[in-house]
Design an enzyme around this catalytic site. Sequence first.
Site, mmCIF file in Angstrom:
data_model
loop_
_atom_site.group_PDB
_atom_site.id
_atom_site.type_symbol
_atom_site.label_atom_id
_atom_site.label_comp_id
_atom_site.label_asym_id
_atom_site.label_seq_id
_atom_site.Cartn_x
_atom_site.Cartn_y
_atom_site.Cartn_z
ATOM 1 N N ASN A 10 38.914 39.564 40.637
ATOM 2 C CA ASN A 10 39.646 40.096 41.784
ATOM 3 C C ASN A 10 39.012 41.362 42.349
ATOM 4 O O ASN A 10 39.119 41.632 43.545
ATOM 5 C CB ASN A 10 41.098 40.394 41.386
ATOM 6 C CG ASN A 10 41.896 39.131 41.177
ATOM 7 O OD1 ASN A 10 42.071 38.340 42.089
ATOM 8 N ND2 ASN A 10 42.374 38.922 39.954
ATOM 9 N N ASN B 89 35.553 42.680 41.195
ATOM 10 C CA ASN B 89 34.090 42.564 41.250
ATOM 11 C C ASN B 89 33.634 41.148 40.958
ATOM 12 O O ASN B 89 34.327 40.385 40.267
ATOM 13 C CB ASN B 89 33.431 43.500 40.223
ATOM 14 C CG ASN B 89 33.635 44.963 40.559
ATOM 15 O OD1 ASN B 89 33.293 45.409 41.656
ATOM 16 N ND2 ASN B 89 34.176 45.722 39.627
ATOM 17 N N ASP C 57 39.026 32.848 33.994
ATOM 18 C CA ASP C 57 38.430 33.862 33.117
ATOM 19 C C ASP C 57 39.095 33.877 31.751
ATOM 20 O O ASP C 57 38.426 34.059 30.728
ATOM 21 C CB ASP C 57 38.497 35.251 33.774
ATOM 22 C CG ASP C 57 39.904 35.637 34.219
ATOM 23 O OD1 ASP C 57 40.788 34.751 34.332
ATOM 24 O OD2 ASP C 57 40.129 36.835 34.484
#
Length: 262
Positions: free
Chosen positions: A9, A11, A112
């Site tokens: 969100n 990088n 992730d």
Amino acid sequence: MLLAVDAGNTNVVFALVDTPTRAIRARWRIATDPRRTADEYAVWLSQLLALEGYSRDDVAAVIVSTVVPRALHNLEVLAAKYFRSDALIAGRAPLDWGIAIDVDEPKSLGADRAVNTIAAHALHAGDLIVIDFGTATTFDHSDYTGAYKGGIIAPGINLSLDALVMAAAKLPRVAIEAPASDSVIGRNTVDQMNIGIYWGYIAMIEGLVARMRREIVRPVKVIATGGLATLFERHTDAFDAIEPDLTIQGLAIMYERAHISR
């Protein structure tokens, strides 16, 4: 070489990975912007690759994990146009997770977090809690079989600080760092904010980990990842290990599995 891309969100991290060894040869990050085009990524990456002694020709494959759906298209175009490769997308065939997602809404799990679970179990045995310090701070439990069992989403420390400064007109923006003193009674506004942010976050980490341990019952190992993990490590014994590149390692593992299965 594998170009592993973790689009978060805040990088997007690009890492050049030597696939036989999973050694990370170089890594770069850029602010996440769904409007950024493949051409912009390519110009930026080409220069950075050259600075490290590599070129686009050294990249044989591209793998992407993203929690920002709007950023995916331009990353896929980047892979196809500039690396002559169809990007492999974590969680999409042929890169299915390969682990059980034992929660009420499996499809809602962030890529992730699934990738972190895969990597953590490749590196550590038994029940695990993975804490990822990102835009949000997530606490994820996976059992000894590698199955994802659930977790916690809390505001990231930068997000918490931003909200505090925005909502309180007289409070200044302060750096996130360990207070100079172990005292939790600040003598001025800046010290009080540092104490609240830093020690407050330590208390949250330790409190949530303790509650998760009680609920899991079995022995559990706590793995920390994300850029701020080392900042907290000095003042808490909540972590058993720190794996700063867990998501990138997970992407490399997923690529290996897909490559071997072909």
